[in-house]
Design an enzyme around this catalytic site. Sequence first.
Site, short mmCIF file in Angstrom:
data_model
loop_
_atom_site.label_atom_id
_atom_site.label_comp_id
_atom_site.label_asym_id
_atom_site.label_seq_id
_atom_site.Cartn_x
_atom_site.Cartn_y
_atom_site.Cartn_z
N ARG A 195 0.73 -1.16 -0.01
CA ARG A 195 0.06 0.02 -0.05
C ARG A 195 1.15 1.21 0.09
O ARG A 195 1.97 1.27 0.82
CB ARG A 195 -0.93 0.01 1.13
CG ARG A 195 -2.08 -1.09 1.39
CD ARG A 195 -2.72 -1.14 2.58
NE ARG A 195 -3.77 -2.04 2.64
CZ ARG A 195 -3.72 -3.32 3.00
NH1 ARG A 195 -2.56 -3.83 2.90
NH2 ARG A 195 -4.75 -4.03 2.97
N HIS B 177 -0.26 3.22 4.71
CA HIS B 177 -0.91 2.18 5.60
C HIS B 177 -0.30 0.80 5.26
O HIS B 177 -1.16 -0.26 5.20
CB HIS B 177 -2.22 2.23 5.58
CG HIS B 177 -2.80 3.62 6.20
ND1 HIS B 177 -3.34 3.40 7.42
CD2 HIS B 177 -3.34 4.56 5.40
CE1 HIS B 177 -3.74 4.87 7.50
NE2 HIS B 177 -3.70 5.50 6.63
N ARG C 88 -8.72 -3.97 10.08
CA ARG C 88 -7.15 -3.88 9.61
C ARG C 88 -6.83 -2.58 10.45
O ARG C 88 -7.31 -1.44 10.03
CB ARG C 88 -6.88 -3.82 8.13
CG ARG C 88 -5.39 -3.73 8.11
CD ARG C 88 -4.93 -3.81 6.72
NE ARG C 88 -3.53 -4.07 6.45
CZ ARG C 88 -2.77 -2.66 6.17
NH1 ARG C 88 -3.37 -1.88 6.17
NH2 ARG C 88 -1.39 -2.86 5.91
N ASN D 18 -9.06 6.48 11.26
CA ASN D 18 -7.84 6.43 11.97
C ASN D 18 -8.04 6.63 13.52
O ASN D 18 -9.30 6.82 14.09
CB ASN D 18 -7.04 7.73 11.70
CG ASN D 18 -6.41 7.70 10.17
OD1 ASN D 18 -6.29 6.55 9.95
ND2 ASN D 18 -6.20 8.83 9.66
N HIS E 21 -12.41 1.06 1.18
CA HIS E 21 -12.59 2.26 0.49
C HIS E 21 -13.93 3.06 1.15
O HIS E 21 -14.95 2.46 1.33
CB HIS E 21 -13.34 1.60 -0.66
CG HIS E 21 -13.43 2.85 -2.01
ND1 HIS E 21 -13.15 4.14 -1.60
CD2 HIS E 21 -14.07 2.81 -3.04
CE1 HIS E 21 -13.70 5.08 -2.71
NE2 HIS E 21 -14.18 4.20 -3.52
N ARG F 192 -10.96 11.29 -1.51
CA ARG F 192 -10.59 10.05 -1.07
C ARG F 192 -11.57 8.84 -1.86
O ARG F 192 -11.50 7.94 -2.30
CB ARG F 192 -11.07 9.46 0.37
CG ARG F 192 -9.87 10.38 1.41
CD ARG F 192 -10.23 10.11 2.79
NE ARG F 192 -10.05 8.76 3.25
CZ ARG F 192 -10.64 8.16 4.42
NH1 ARG F 192 -11.24 8.86 5.07
NH2 ARG F 192 -10.07 6.84 4.83
N ARG G 65 -2.55 -2.07 -6.91
CA ARG G 65 -2.11 -2.78 -6.01
C ARG G 65 -2.51 -4.28 -6.03
O ARG G 65 -1.65 -5.30 -6.01
CB ARG G 65 -2.56 -2.40 -4.55
CG ARG G 65 -1.80 -2.96 -3.26
CD ARG G 65 -2.36 -2.24 -2.26
NE ARG G 65 -3.57 -2.20 -1.55
CZ ARG G 65 -4.01 -3.29 -0.98
NH1 ARG G 65 -3.10 -4.33 -0.48
NH2 ARG G 65 -5.30 -3.79 -0.65
FE1 HDD Z 1 -6.51 7.07 3.09
C1 HDD Z 1 -5.46 3.72 2.73
C2 HDD Z 1 -7.47 6.30 6.30
C3 HDD Z 1 -6.92 10.36 3.72
C4 HDD Z 1 -5.51 7.68 0.06
N1 HDD Z 1 -6.49 5.36 4.28
C5 HDD Z 1 -6.17 4.13 4.17
C6 HDD Z 1 -6.15 3.04 5.12
C7 HDD Z 1 -6.65 3.88 6.09
C8 HDD Z 1 -6.83 5.36 5.54
C9 HDD Z 1 -7.14 3.21 7.39
C10 HDD Z 1 -5.58 1.70 5.37
C11 HDD Z 1 -6.50 0.94 4.91
C12 HDD Z 1 -6.24 -0.63 5.08
O1 HDD Z 1 -5.97 -0.98 6.16
O2 HDD Z 1 -6.09 -1.29 4.00
N2 HDD Z 1 -7.01 7.99 4.75
C13 HDD Z 1 -7.70 7.56 6.04
C14 HDD Z 1 -8.13 8.49 6.81
C15 HDD Z 1 -8.04 9.56 6.10
C16 HDD Z 1 -7.35 9.38 4.77
C17 HDD Z 1 -8.89 8.30 8.12
C18 HDD Z 1 -8.51 11.27 6.20
C19 HDD Z 1 -9.50 11.38 6.98
N3 HDD Z 1 -6.31 8.45 2.23
C20 HDD Z 1 -6.87 9.89 2.35
C21 HDD Z 1 -6.53 10.64 1.58
C22 HDD Z 1 -6.22 10.05 0.25
C23 HDD Z 1 -6.09 8.96 0.87
C24 HDD Z 1 -6.86 12.28 1.17
C25 HDD Z 1 -6.08 10.28 -1.20
C26 HDD Z 1 -6.48 11.50 -1.76
N4 HDD Z 1 -5.56 5.86 1.62
C27 HDD Z 1 -5.54 6.37 0.42
C28 HDD Z 1 -4.89 5.15 -0.56
C29 HDD Z 1 -4.66 3.89 0.48
C30 HDD Z 1 -5.33 4.66 1.69
C31 HDD Z 1 -3.89 5.63 -1.31
C32 HDD Z 1 -3.56 3.18 0.27
C33 HDD Z 1 -3.86 1.69 0.50
C34 HDD Z 1 -5.56 1.73 0.22
O3 HDD Z 1 -5.84 3.12 0.05
O4 HDD Z 1 -6.07 0.76 -0.24
O5 HDD Z 1 -6.23 5.08 -1.48
#
Ligand code: HDD
Length: 718
Positions: free
Chosen positions: A74, A77, A114, A150, A341, A360, A371
Amino acid sequence: MAKKATPQKEDKKEIDLNLNKENSTETFMTTDQGVKINDDTNSLKAGERGPSLLEDFILREKITHFDHERIPERVVHARGAAAHGYFQVYESMSKYTKAGFLQDPSLKTPVFVRFSTVAGFRGSTDLARDVRGFAVKFYTEEGNYDLVGNNIPVFFIQDAIKFPDLIHAVKPEPNNEIPQAASAHDTFWDFISLTPESMHMIMWAMSDRALPRSYRMMEGFGVHTFRFINEKGIAHFVKFHWKPLLGIHSVVWDEAQKISGKDPDFHRRDLYEAIENGAYPEWEFGVQIIPEKDEHKYGFDLLDPTKLIPEELVPVQRIGKMVLNRNPDNFFAETEQVAFHPGHVVPGIDFTNDPLLQGRLFSYTDTQLSRLGSPNFHEIPINRSVNAVHNNQRDGHMRQQINKGQASYHPNTLGGGCPYQAKMSEGGFASYQERVDGNKVRARSQSFMDFFSQATLFFSSQSKPEQKHIIDALRFELGKVQTVAIRQRMIGLLAYVDKKLAKEVADNLGLEVMPVEGLLNHNFGADANPEDYQNHKAKQSITQSPALSMAGSAKSVQTRQVAILAANGVDGASLKKVKNAVEKEGGQVKIVALTNGAITDNKGNSIPVDMSLLTSASVLFDALYLPDGEQNNKALQQDGDAIHFINETYKHCKAIAADGAGAELLNASYVGMKIKDKANDNPGVFIGKSSNGSIVADFVSAIPTRFYEREEKGKVPA
Ligand code: HDD
C-alpha cells in the site's frame, strides 16, 4: 457499562471464506495442475552433475510462482495487522438511519478490521510515532460497508489535492530513502511548517496517541462528517467513533524506540496473541448525531476535516459493540489483499462535501487497481460481499465469476431485463438529494480558515504529563530537522497554538520565538491574494474538553503483561501469590530469569522460565514484581541486565513491587536511591510482604497505570 454480546451462531463471512480454504493435512503434494509430485527437492538434470533441463515443469512452475509472489505494498498504511469479528447494534437506529446492520440488536454482522501505521514500509516497526489506521469492513446483508478511519479524529490537510504532497513529505526522503517510518526529518516539517491547517493534527500526532500501547487500547474515528438517512429520507450529520473497552493507553517515546528494536512486531503480536488467548478485543461504536438545522451552529465547519466536535458539545452515543474473535488464517490472502474504500457505503449512510472525503472517494478504487492488479479485486475472498453480486461488469484479469446468459448490458430484453434495478423500497441505493448551488471555483471556503483554535483546545485539555510529552516530542522531531529555518518557522506556528509550548520547544532548540513571515502565502493558487485567506481564530464555546485527554481513561488489568524477575532459590509462595493475583484479574505473568529452562524455588520445586534476560526486555511489560528469596535476589543483584530491567521499568513510570528480600534487589538499582530520598514519595513502587497481603492488591490494581509524576523528578539512567 457495555452490554454483553450474545454468542455467535453463524458468521456468513466465515462460511464464505471457508469455500476457499485449503488444508494440506493428510494430502499428497501436487503441482498447480493437480499432478502428484514424486520429488520436490531435486531438479531434473542431464546426469547427476549435469545442467537442469527446461523440460522440468515442476522446477519451472515452482520458481515462476515464487518470482511473482510479491505485489506492491500500500502506498500508505503499508504495515498493518487484522482480525475477524462481528458487530452488533444495541438498539435499532431506525430513527436516524435505514442501514440494515443498525436495525436489529439480534443481528451479528461479520467484520474484518485492519489496523496500520501510515508512513512506514510493510516491514517497518509497529511502534513508530505515527497515526494508526483503523479500517473496518462490515459484511452486511446489503453489501459491504467500509468505515476507513484513523485513531485520531482529525487530519493534516483540508483538501485531498494536497494528500500526495503530505505523503511525499513524510515518507523517506527520495534521494536516499531515509528515514524509515519516521516523521522526524526535514521534508515532513518543511511541508508542515508551510501548512498551518495541520496544526491541530500535529498536536495529536505529537501526543502519546501516536504511540499506542496496543491496537486494542486505542480509539477509532471516521474523521469526516458523514450522513445518516432514515426510511423517510430525513438526514442527520454523523461522526463515527470506536471506544475501546480496555481504555486508551500509550507507551512513552523512549520505550517506543526500544520496543522497535526488541520487538518490531509488538502490536501485531499483541493483537494476535490476545485473540488466540480468548481475550477478544472490544470496542463500542459511538455516534455524534447533528440535525441538519445545526450545520452552522458550532463556529467551525462540519465539512472541515481538521476539526472535531467536542464530546462535551455533542455527546457520543454508544450504539453497538464490535468484538474481534478470530485471527486470519493467512496474512497475505486476508490482511494484505483486503481492499477498503470510504466509498463502500450501504443505503442509510451517505457522504458530505468534505473536500478530503471527496478526493478519497476517487483514490481507493484507483489504488487497488495498481496494488491488486485488476478491477476484479472485489472477487478476492476477503473482499467479496456476502450479498450476491449481479451486474453487467464483465471480464478483466483473473475473473472468477462465470456470468451466464447472452445479455451483459442494461436495458435488455434478451436477458428478461435482468438484473433488475432495485427501487429504494426494495433496498436500492439512492444518493441523498442535497441541494448544491455555486460557481465552479478552485478555492477553499472561508469557513475553513481557523487553523489554530482546536489545536489550542487540544493542548489545553491535556494533563500536565501529556503536555510535557507533546513538548518533548516536538523537541525531538524538530531537533532531528537539519534546516534551522524550518525549525524556526515551526516555532512561529506553535506560538499561535500556545505561547508557552512554543517557548519550551524553542529553548531546547536554542531558538527564539519569532512570528512567521508570509504564513499563508503557500496555501493558495498563484493568483490568490493572501489577504483573502487569513486565519481567523474562532472563538470556542469551550476552553477545555476532558474527552481529549487519555488521563481519565478506564484502566483494566486484563491482558496486561507482568514480568517476575526470578532466579534459583526464589520464594515459591511469594512468586505464586502475585502470579495468581494477576491472573485472577485477567493479566498475564512471565517468569524472566538469568537463563532459559527452569529455576528451582526455595522448596526445591521446579518453575519453568518463560524468557531469559537476554530475550526479554522491560519495555515488553506493563509492570514488574520482585519476589522474596535471599539467594535469588543476591544472584540478580550481580547481573547488570537485571538492574537495567528494574531501572528501565522505573524510567517508563510503571508499577514495581518488591516482596521481602526483593527490596534488596530494588535497593541495588537506581530505584534504591529514589527510595532513600525522603522528599520522594515513590509513586507506583510497592515494598512490603506479600505474605500478609499488604502489597499484592495495591500492585495488581496499579498494573495498568503509569506514574508519570516520576518524570518530574529527573531523568533515570536507563
Ligand atoms: Fe487513506 C489507505 C485512512 C485520507 C488515500 N487510508 C488508508 C487506510 C486507512 C486510511 C485506515 C488503510 C486501509 C487498509 O488497512 O487497507 N485516509 C484515511 C483517513 C484519511 C485518509 C482516516 C483522512 C481522514 N487517504 C486519505 C486521502 C487519500 C487517501 C486524502 C487520497 C486522496 N488511503 C489512500 C489510498 C490507500 C489509503 C492511497 C492506500 C492503500 C489503500 O488505500 O487501499 O487510497
